[in-house]
Design a protein around this motif. Structure first.
Motif, PDB file in Angstrom:
ATOM      1  N   SER A  14       0.827  -1.194   0.000  1.00 36.77           N
ATOM      2  CA  SER A  14       0.000   0.000   0.000  1.00 36.77           C
ATOM      3  C   SER A  14       0.869   1.254   0.000  1.00 36.77           C
ATOM      4  CB  SER A  14      -0.946  -0.002   1.198  1.00 36.77           C
ATOM      5  OG  SER A  14      -0.286   0.451   2.347  1.00 36.77           O
ATOM      6  N   ALA A  15       2.035   1.169   0.639  1.00 33.88           N
ATOM      7  CA  ALA A  15       2.957   2.305   0.571  1.00 33.88           C
ATOM      8  C   ALA A  15       3.383   2.530  -0.872  1.00 33.88           C
ATOM      9  CB  ALA A  15       4.183   2.038   1.451  1.00 33.88           C
ATOM     10  N   ARG A  16       3.652   1.420  -1.523  1.00 33.98           N
ATOM     11  CA  ARG A  16       4.039   1.510  -2.926  1.00 33.98           C
ATOM     12  C   ARG A  16       2.947   2.170  -3.750  1.00 33.98           C
ATOM     13  NH1 ARG A  16       7.143  -1.057  -6.868  1.00 33.98           N
ATOM     14  NH2 ARG A  16       6.003  -1.225  -8.839  1.00 33.98           N
ATOM     15  N   GLU A  17       1.734   1.698  -3.536  1.00 35.55           N
ATOM     16  CA  GLU A  17       0.637   2.269  -4.308  1.00 35.55           C
ATOM     17  C   GLU A  17       0.437   3.750  -3.970  1.00 35.55           C
ATOM     18  OE1 GLU A  17      -0.894   1.183  -6.980  1.00 35.55           O
ATOM     19  OE2 GLU A  17       0.695  -0.305  -6.680  1.00 35.55           O
ATOM     20  N   ASP A  18       0.700   4.071  -2.735  1.00 31.57           N
ATOM     21  CA  ASP A  18       0.535   5.446  -2.300  1.00 31.57           C
ATOM     22  C   ASP A  18       1.476   6.361  -3.074  1.00 31.57           C
ATOM     23  OD1 ASP A  18      -0.751   7.262  -0.587  1.00 31.57           O
ATOM     24  OD2 ASP A  18       1.125   7.459   0.519  1.00 31.57           O
ATOM     25  N   THR A  19       2.749   6.012  -3.077  1.00 30.13           N
ATOM     26  CA  THR A  19       3.732   6.834  -3.790  1.00 30.13           C
ATOM     27  C   THR A  19       3.399   6.913  -5.273  1.00 30.13           C
ATOM     28  OG1 THR A  19       5.444   6.222  -2.213  1.00 30.13           O
ATOM     29  CG2 THR A  19       6.162   7.062  -4.333  1.00 30.13           C
ATOM     30  N   ARG A  20       3.137   5.770  -5.850  1.00 29.33           N
ATOM     31  CA  ARG A  20       2.791   5.735  -7.266  1.00 29.33           C
ATOM     32  C   ARG A  20       1.577   6.602  -7.553  1.00 29.33           C
ATOM     33  NH1 ARG A  20       2.193   2.204 -12.198  1.00 29.33           N
ATOM     34  NH2 ARG A  20      -0.062   2.348 -11.985  1.00 29.33           N
ATOM     35  N   GLY A  21       0.593   6.505  -6.691  1.00 27.53           N
ATOM     36  CA  GLY A  21      -0.620   7.280  -6.895  1.00 27.53           C
ATOM     37  C   GLY A  21      -0.369   8.772  -6.781  1.00 27.53           C
ATOM     38  N   GLY A  72      14.306  10.461  -8.144  1.00 25.34           N
ATOM     39  CA  GLY A  72      14.650   9.048  -8.100  1.00 25.34           C
ATOM     40  C   GLY A  72      13.422   8.169  -7.990  1.00 25.34           C
ATOM     41  N   ALA A  73      12.504   8.567  -7.128  1.00 25.49           N
ATOM     42  CA  ALA A  73      11.282   7.774  -6.943  1.00 25.49           C
ATOM     43  C   ALA A  73      10.476   7.745  -8.232  1.00 25.49           C
ATOM     44  CB  ALA A  73      10.458   8.369  -5.814  1.00 25.49           C
ATOM     45  N   LEU A  74      10.378   8.880  -8.870  1.00 26.73           N
ATOM     46  CA  LEU A  74       9.604   8.933 -10.105  1.00 26.73           C
ATOM     47  C   LEU A  74      10.178   7.981 -11.145  1.00 26.73           C
ATOM     48  CD1 LEU A  74       8.156  12.096 -11.743  1.00 26.73           C
ATOM     49  CD2 LEU A  74       9.157  10.314 -13.135  1.00 26.73           C
ATOM     50  N   PHE A  75      11.493   8.023 -11.294  1.00 29.11           N
ATOM     51  CA  PHE A  75      12.096   7.161 -12.307  1.00 29.11           C
ATOM     52  C   PHE A  75      12.142   5.711 -11.868  1.00 29.11           C
ATOM     53  CE2 PHE A  75      13.190  11.127 -14.218  1.00 29.11           C
ATOM     54  CZ  PHE A  75      13.260  10.840 -15.562  1.00 29.11           C
ATOM     55  N   HIS A  76      11.944   5.521 -10.578  1.00 27.59           N
ATOM     56  CA  HIS A  76      11.828   4.150 -10.109  1.00 27.59           C
ATOM     57  C   HIS A  76      10.517   3.518 -10.591  1.00 27.59           C
ATOM     58  CE1 HIS A  76      12.198   0.673  -7.552  1.00 27.59           C
ATOM     59  NE2 HIS A  76      11.018   0.931  -7.017  1.00 27.59           N
ATOM     60  N   TYR A  77       9.469   4.317 -10.600  1.00 26.39           N
ATOM     61  CA  TYR A  77       8.161   3.773 -10.978  1.00 26.39           C
ATOM     62  C   TYR A  77       7.877   3.894 -12.475  1.00 26.39           C
ATOM     63  CZ  TYR A  77       6.812   3.235  -6.107  1.00 26.39           C
ATOM     64  OH  TYR A  77       6.733   2.814  -4.823  1.00 26.39           O
ATOM     65  N   PHE A  78       8.438   4.914 -13.104  1.00 29.38           N
ATOM     66  CA  PHE A  78       8.126   5.155 -14.514  1.00 29.38           C
ATOM     67  C   PHE A  78       9.413   5.351 -15.306  1.00 29.38           C
ATOM     68  CE2 PHE A  78       4.755   6.804 -11.812  1.00 29.38           C
ATOM     69  CZ  PHE A  78       3.664   6.093 -12.276  1.00 29.38           C
ATOM     70  N   ALA A  79       9.389   4.847 -16.504  1.00 34.31           N
ATOM     71  CA  ALA A  79      10.624   4.847 -17.292  1.00 34.31           C
ATOM     72  C   ALA A  79      11.024   6.250 -17.756  1.00 34.31           C
ATOM     73  CB  ALA A  79      10.464   3.931 -18.503  1.00 34.31           C
ATOM     74  N   GLY A  80      10.071   7.169 -17.788  1.00 30.18           N
ATOM     75  CA  GLY A  80      10.392   8.524 -18.249  1.00 30.18           C
ATOM     76  C   GLY A  80       9.140   9.359 -18.338  1.00 30.18           C
ATOM     77  N   LYS A  81       9.313  10.542 -18.821  1.00 31.97           N
ATOM     78  CA  LYS A  81       8.200  11.474 -18.907  1.00 31.97           C
ATOM     79  C   LYS A  81       7.086  10.902 -19.794  1.00 31.97           C
ATOM     80  CE  LYS A  81       7.415  16.326 -20.213  1.00 31.97           C
ATOM     81  NZ  LYS A  81       7.929  17.487 -20.957  1.00 31.97           N
ATOM     82  N   ARG A  82       7.489  10.391 -20.936  1.00 31.47           N
ATOM     83  CA  ARG A  82       6.511   9.857 -21.870  1.00 31.47           C
ATOM     84  C   ARG A  82       5.712   8.712 -21.255  1.00 31.47           C
ATOM     85  NH1 ARG A  82       5.437   7.150 -27.322  1.00 31.47           N
ATOM     86  NH2 ARG A  82       5.812   5.141 -26.343  1.00 31.47           N
ATOM     87  N   GLU A  83       6.423   7.776 -20.668  1.00 31.40           N
ATOM     88  CA  GLU A  83       5.742   6.616 -20.101  1.00 31.40           C
ATOM     89  C   GLU A  83       4.815   7.050 -18.962  1.00 31.40           C
ATOM     90  OE1 GLU A  83       8.854   6.687 -21.039  1.00 31.40           O
ATOM     91  OE2 GLU A  83       8.400   5.435 -22.785  1.00 31.40           O
ATOM     92  N   LEU A  84       5.267   8.003 -18.203  1.00 29.55           N
ATOM     93  CA  LEU A  84       4.425   8.520 -17.121  1.00 29.55           C
ATOM     94  C   LEU A  84       3.116   9.060 -17.689  1.00 29.55           C
ATOM     95  CD1 LEU A  84       3.797   9.478 -14.271  1.00 29.55           C
ATOM     96  CD2 LEU A  84       5.298  11.439 -14.651  1.00 29.55           C
ATOM     97  N   ALA A  85       3.232   9.832 -18.747  1.00 29.12           N
ATOM     98  CA  ALA A  85       2.028  10.422 -19.329  1.00 29.12           C
ATOM     99  C   ALA A  85       1.106   9.338 -19.891  1.00 29.12           C
ATOM    100  CB  ALA A  85       2.412  11.414 -20.419  1.00 29.12           C
ATOM    101  N   LEU A  86       1.685   8.307 -20.466  1.00 30.82           N
ATOM    102  CA  LEU A  86       0.849   7.235 -21.011  1.00 30.82           C
ATOM    103  C   LEU A  86       0.079   6.539 -19.889  1.00 30.82           C
ATOM    104  CD1 LEU A  86       3.269   5.712 -23.686  1.00 30.82           C
ATOM    105  CD2 LEU A  86       1.335   7.270 -24.023  1.00 30.82           C
ATOM    106  N   VAL A  87       0.741   6.345 -18.763  1.00 28.52           N
ATOM    107  CA  VAL A  87       0.039   5.721 -17.639  1.00 28.52           C
ATOM    108  C   VAL A  87      -1.037   6.663 -17.096  1.00 28.52           C
ATOM    109  CG1 VAL A  87       0.313   4.775 -15.319  1.00 28.52           C
ATOM    110  CG2 VAL A  87       2.030   4.302 -17.057  1.00 28.52           C
ATOM    111  N   VAL A  88      -0.767   7.964 -17.123  1.00 30.85           N
ATOM    112  CA  VAL A  88      -1.797   8.912 -16.698  1.00 30.85           C
ATOM    113  C   VAL A  88      -3.040   8.743 -17.562  1.00 30.85           C
ATOM    114  CG1 VAL A  88      -2.411  11.358 -16.660  1.00 30.85           C
ATOM    115  CG2 VAL A  88      -0.247  10.608 -15.678  1.00 30.85           C
ATOM    116  N   ILE A  89      -2.840   8.591 -18.857  1.00 27.92           N
ATOM    117  CA  ILE A  89      -3.994   8.377 -19.733  1.00 27.92           C
ATOM    118  C   ILE A  89      -4.733   7.100 -19.345  1.00 27.92           C
ATOM    119  CG2 ILE A  89      -4.730   7.949 -22.111  1.00 27.92           C
ATOM    120  CD1 ILE A  89      -2.332   9.583 -23.048  1.00 27.92           C
TER     121      ILE A  89
END
Lengths: 208, 208, 208, 208
Positions: free
Chosen positions: D7-14, D46-63
């Motif tokens: 749940s901590a993981r999901e929290d940060t990711r969320g 660091g945390a952001l890049f831990h969960y997402f490969a980059g800006k683009r991938e982050l945006a795709l997951v947002v969609i």
DNA sequence: ACGTGCGGGACACCCCGTTAGT
DNA sequence: ACTAACGGGGTGTCCCGCACGT
């Protein structure tokens, strides 16, 4: 953070500050080049931007952390708790002239005065920091003179406040003159005259 | 060339020089902007480059034809054939302080000193022209003091050369201090102290 | 200025505008690259900066001088003095769809809408110019519908104002949908439905 | 992995996803700033890049995980098993206009349409995800209309497919229009006209 | 003598992503 | 899982000076 990391951090930051001080000292703030700083510090622009928000902020930190401490150490600390301010002031002046002549610093001018003359009218942030240092310096001299008056080593009829303003101004001007003329002699001669002025502030000897 | 043509020529050239002086006075040489000069002079870049080879050459002419004459008129001419240099120097100093305080010029600093501090270490052409003006100034004071010594209005045991160096340096520093502090009071106080110094150069009154 | 110079000037300026339009159309304003514009226009950055104060100002002129006239020519002029607005609107719509499908423009979207969606919330200057064009467009339709009502070619019980808003919005959405889907068919199908909607605005035929 | 860890993981990711959605919604993908996302999420890069490969991938997951579910909930679910699609569509439209007007969302535009207009022509990954959502939406409407035709609440002579394309396009355009004009009124008026259009899709009442 | 279109380059800013560590 | 120092490069800005014109 480990000690190693912290010291690495301070190391990099310090290298940037040192290189920036050199660059701004040589070329002024507006003429100073960030790429030169980066090269001289042996780091990258990313690192510089990591530590400082920009050229301006970097220069402000240089004033706070490099120029300020030097100024305090050279001009203010030696006057603390001075029992004979005229003697101490003259020693300071002669000492600084000797050092600058032998190091060649007289050719580059006073770091504080350089930045002051260039940036004071253009940027209030620069002006305030520089003015604080000069104010402190004047006050340190005024306090020493006041205590000298109390202790009988300084004439009672002079204004410590005004005198301090002149002494600081004279030193700004002397270093600036030497820079313009590329003349160590000029620095020495004007320094002698300034010491001569300080001598006139001694109480009239009881009988002569 | 007709007279009308010649005067038109001088007019354009003069407008450029005036605008350039203003710009460099406000922003320094490196920070000064040629486009601003062109706009303020109401001419075009073509005209500017027709009269001057470039930014640097323009600034050098500004020193020669604007700043130089001002400096001579203000500081050197009043001392020529002075019979009592101390009185004349004090009058000069007080006059200049009064003018600068009322005009607000104390906020911008001395045009000559500004350009000197910025450019002397960077460009030998600038340095030489500025140094010539300062040398002349120092010499004018030294000559006046020497003549004062001969005339009995100045103490015999001082070095006119060294004293002149200090007087010029002090005035550089005073104007610079006032600029940094944005304080007319500081200028007045340091000026008072400088006049006090000049008073100590009077021959000891016969009986005291 | 001679005619030759003036036309050279217009030529260069026009090349920059055309190249800028292309670049911003393809990559948006934020994603658009000034170096690409310079390369495509076959000029230098100096020339670009000579004509336009910066990227933003360049884009604003693109809206005024490229996108605006296109929009007026395509959508507003054909409706002027229309006696049967529904017929004219449908012809406009079908004409534009046919052109965009055959030219492939449906893949890139509407230049005006692209810039509108990207920049409207970020920059008031963009928003105002774009909004003026859309306002004009809506008004042109509303006026035509009003005149159609008077002339008996449009139902009397509809609001020309609201209808115009929907027609413009629908076309924005149709072109946008086709762009997202990379589907000319989608554009045609939605266009058919829009024409069907316009048909419902005809007055009920007297007998049926 | 324990439940707490998960749940901590999901929290940060969320938190990252929420912050990224906000940033991209406000400034677009290209204009969006990763540092802002990091700051708003209260985490580090660091945390952001831990969960997402980059800006683009982050945006795709947002969609996929933010915008997609919102779109389904708002536009598709209410139409499932609709017995009277015209009524349900109109309720949807009016509901969404009311919400957007009161929340001010009309000023920012439709998150899905924003990203669609910006990124569809530039990046196939974005385009496909966005197109899937729009396709689903159109299909949901087409299915509802088809079922309405069967149930007798919708005219038999319309194409559900084309009509769905127009309805979706109109809503894209309406929200976009309101954003450009900063006008809630415009949204309401165009919405009224759209509802008027939907009314024309009702079967002709037997006798009137 | 003077106007103007334009060349070419440098400079500060800033940003996305990585990597060595804990 | 998460941190923070750091890499490296691209971007818009903008400016000085020239080359023609008339």
């Amino acid at each position: 953070m480990t000690t190693a990391e912290a010291s690495a951090r301070e190391d990099t930051r310090g290298k940037i500050l040192t290189a920036a001080f050199e660059e701004f000292y040589r070329h002024g703030f507006q003429g100073g080049n960030i790429n030169h700083i980066v090269e001289r510090a042996g780091i990258t622009k990313g690192a510089l931007f990591h530590y400082f928000a920009g050229k301006r902020e970097l220069a402000l930190v240089v004033i706070d952390e490099i120029i300020g401490p030097i100024t305090h150490a050279r001009w203010m600390h030696p006057l603390e708790n001075s029992s004979n301010p005229l003697v101490d002031l003259k020693r300071e002046i002669r000492q600084h002239i000797k050092e600058d002549v032998s190091s060649g610093a007289y050719l580059q001018g006073c770091p504080l005065n350089n930045i002051a003359q260039e940036m004071s009218p253009l940027d209030e942030g620069f002006r305030k920091r520089v003015d604080r240092l000069y104010s402190d310096w004047r006050q340190a001299i005024a306090i020493a003179l006041t205590s000298g008056i109390k202790g009988g080593t300084v004439r009672k009829d002079i204004s410590p406040h005004d005198t301090a303003a002149l002494v600081v101004a004279a030193q700004m001007g002397i270093w600036g003159s030497a820079k313009n003329s590329r003349s160590a002699d000029l620095m020495i001669e004007a320094g002698n005259a300034l010491c001569g002025y300080l001598d006139t502030l001694k109480p009239a000897s009881p009988r002569s």
